[in-house]
Design a protein around this motif. Sequence first.
Motif, PDB file in Angstrom:
ATOM      1  N   VAL A   1       0.838  -1.202   0.000  1.00  0.00           N
ATOM      2  CA  VAL A   1       0.000   0.000   0.000  1.00  0.00           C
ATOM      3  C   VAL A   1       0.871   1.250   0.000  1.00  0.00           C
ATOM      4  O   VAL A   1       0.579   2.230  -0.706  1.00  0.00           O
ATOM      5  CB  VAL A   1      -0.948  -0.005   1.214  1.00  0.00           C
ATOM      6  N   TRP A   2       1.941   1.230   0.769  1.00  0.00           N
ATOM      7  CA  TRP A   2       2.841   2.386   0.824  1.00  0.00           C
ATOM      8  C   TRP A   2       3.466   2.665  -0.544  1.00  0.00           C
ATOM      9  O   TRP A   2       3.421   3.793  -1.042  1.00  0.00           O
ATOM     10  CB  TRP A   2       3.925   2.139   1.871  1.00  0.00           C
ATOM     11  N   VAL A   3       4.024   1.627  -1.153  1.00  0.00           N
ATOM     12  CA  VAL A   3       4.630   1.793  -2.477  1.00  0.00           C
ATOM     13  C   VAL A   3       3.574   2.217  -3.496  1.00  0.00           C
ATOM     14  O   VAL A   3       3.820   3.080  -4.349  1.00  0.00           O
ATOM     15  CB  VAL A   3       5.324   0.485  -2.916  1.00  0.00           C
ATOM     16  N   GLY A   4       2.385   1.619  -3.387  1.00  0.00           N
ATOM     17  CA  GLY A   4       1.309   1.999  -4.296  1.00  0.00           C
ATOM     18  C   GLY A   4       0.900   3.453  -4.128  1.00  0.00           C
ATOM     19  O   GLY A   4       0.635   4.154  -5.114  1.00  0.00           O
ATOM     20  N   GLY A   5       0.854   3.918  -2.882  1.00  0.00           N
ATOM     21  CA  GLY A   5       0.523   5.317  -2.630  1.00  0.00           C
ATOM     22  C   GLY A   5       1.554   6.261  -3.216  1.00  0.00           C
ATOM     23  O   GLY A   5       1.211   7.288  -3.824  1.00  0.00           O
ATOM     24  N   LEU A   6       2.829   5.922  -3.048  1.00  0.00           N
ATOM     25  CA  LEU A   6       3.896   6.736  -3.633  1.00  0.00           C
ATOM     26  C   LEU A   6       3.808   6.740  -5.159  1.00  0.00           C
ATOM     27  O   LEU A   6       3.999   7.781  -5.803  1.00  0.00           O
ATOM     28  CB  LEU A   6       5.260   6.210  -3.189  1.00  0.00           C
ATOM     29  N   ALA A   7       3.503   5.579  -5.733  1.00  0.00           N
ATOM     30  CA  ALA A   7       3.407   5.483  -7.193  1.00  0.00           C
ATOM     31  C   ALA A   7       2.233   6.312  -7.720  1.00  0.00           C
ATOM     32  O   ALA A   7       2.367   7.032  -8.723  1.00  0.00           O
ATOM     33  CB  ALA A   7       3.256   4.018  -7.605  1.00  0.00           C
ATOM     34  N   LEU A   8       1.084   6.216  -7.059  1.00  0.00           N
ATOM     35  CA  LEU A   8      -0.081   6.988  -7.496  1.00  0.00           C
ATOM     36  C   LEU A   8       0.153   8.488  -7.321  1.00  0.00           C
ATOM     37  O   LEU A   8      -0.276   9.291  -8.159  1.00  0.00           O
ATOM     38  CB  LEU A   8      -1.316   6.552  -6.715  1.00  0.00           C
ATOM     39  N   ALA A   9       0.826   8.861  -6.237  1.00  0.00           N
ATOM     40  CA  ALA A   9       1.142  10.274  -6.026  1.00  0.00           C
ATOM     41  C   ALA A   9       2.054  10.788  -7.133  1.00  0.00           C
ATOM     42  O   ALA A   9       1.852  11.891  -7.669  1.00  0.00           O
ATOM     43  CB  ALA A   9       1.806  10.461  -4.662  1.00  0.00           C
ATOM     44  N   THR A  10       3.043   9.991  -7.497  1.00  0.00           N
ATOM     45  CA  THR A  10       3.959  10.377  -8.572  1.00  0.00           C
ATOM     46  C   THR A  10       3.221  10.497  -9.901  1.00  0.00           C
ATOM     47  O   THR A  10       3.437  11.443 -10.671  1.00  0.00           O
ATOM     48  CB  THR A  10       5.091   9.343  -8.693  1.00  0.00           C
ATOM     49  N   LEU A  11       2.333   9.538 -10.162  1.00  0.00           N
ATOM     50  CA  LEU A  11       1.564   9.559 -11.405  1.00  0.00           C
ATOM     51  C   LEU A  11       0.685  10.805 -11.481  1.00  0.00           C
ATOM     52  O   LEU A  11       0.593  11.456 -12.534  1.00  0.00           O
ATOM     53  CB  LEU A  11       0.707   8.299 -11.498  1.00  0.00           C
ATOM     54  N   TYR A  12       0.052  11.152 -10.363  1.00  0.00           N
ATOM     55  CA  TYR A  12      -0.809  12.334 -10.350  1.00  0.00           C
ATOM     56  C   TYR A  12      -0.004  13.602 -10.638  1.00  0.00           C
ATOM     57  O   TYR A  12      -0.429  14.448 -11.434  1.00  0.00           O
ATOM     58  CB  TYR A  12      -1.506  12.455  -8.999  1.00  0.00           C
ATOM     59  N   VAL A  13       1.151  13.733 -10.003  1.00  0.00           N
ATOM     60  CA  VAL A  13       1.971  14.930 -10.211  1.00  0.00           C
ATOM     61  C   VAL A  13       2.460  15.002 -11.654  1.00  0.00           C
ATOM     62  O   VAL A  13       2.544  16.090 -12.238  1.00  0.00           O
ATOM     63  CB  VAL A  13       3.149  14.944  -9.217  1.00  0.00           C
TER      64      VAL A  13
END
Length: 259
Positions: free
Chosen positions: A232-244
Amino acid sequence: MADSPRNAHVPVRREYVDELRWTFSHRRSWLIAFTANLILAAAFVGYERYSPRTGGLKLAGAAAELAAWVLASTLTTNQLGDDAANVLSRIDHGDHIVHILLSKDLVLASLLLPITLAVSVAAQLDITRMNRLAPSLTEDLLDVFVVLLWLGIGALTSVLMPYRNIPLRARWRARRTWPRWLACQALPYVLFFTVIPLLTWPAYEAAGHLFGGRRTNLAEYSTTFVFWGATVWVGGLALATLYVRRAPDRFLTDLRRPS
């Protein structure tokens, strides 16, 4: 901000050390909020777990609950907005958003985990016999799971809904900021009662099906939770990066707005 940490193209360990130094030297209000949250969470958990019949506390699981209540706040869900000027400076100097989030996550985890693990160990020393201490300590992995779960959620919300903290007197005058500010304040508690249970369910199901419950295979059971929390942590970082990457202008506008 000439003395803010510049972390582009440097090892994660250096980024973490720089962020930790920056936190203690420039983010005293954040540290005060962290301490206040910790005290309030401890008071709430202690009150909730107090047994009038025995005059003691129900200690099992107290550390994980303490971590959850500390993290269910804007300390986690607004990591970028709370340090907006420094974050913008780092972005202007070419730092990647995932590096910024990762360093802030590691600082938050390194401040909270030792406290919750100490509480957990102390509780288990009190409620277990020494010959059962080793398996009981395995349950400390569940504290790590709680922290990882919230860091993953916080990474995403920190880019979706960043807001700057301003003095309450200024906030009172800036009434146009109230709806967004109130929404950001309420967000952690909404997540606590809605998203967190949904994200916890897969770990419960997987651990139960694979290992038959915590009593029979505690180490494997707890490790499953940590693995899911890390996912979940890695997924959250990945989604945050994708959004930016997909909406950089919107993200920067939200981060710069005087809200």
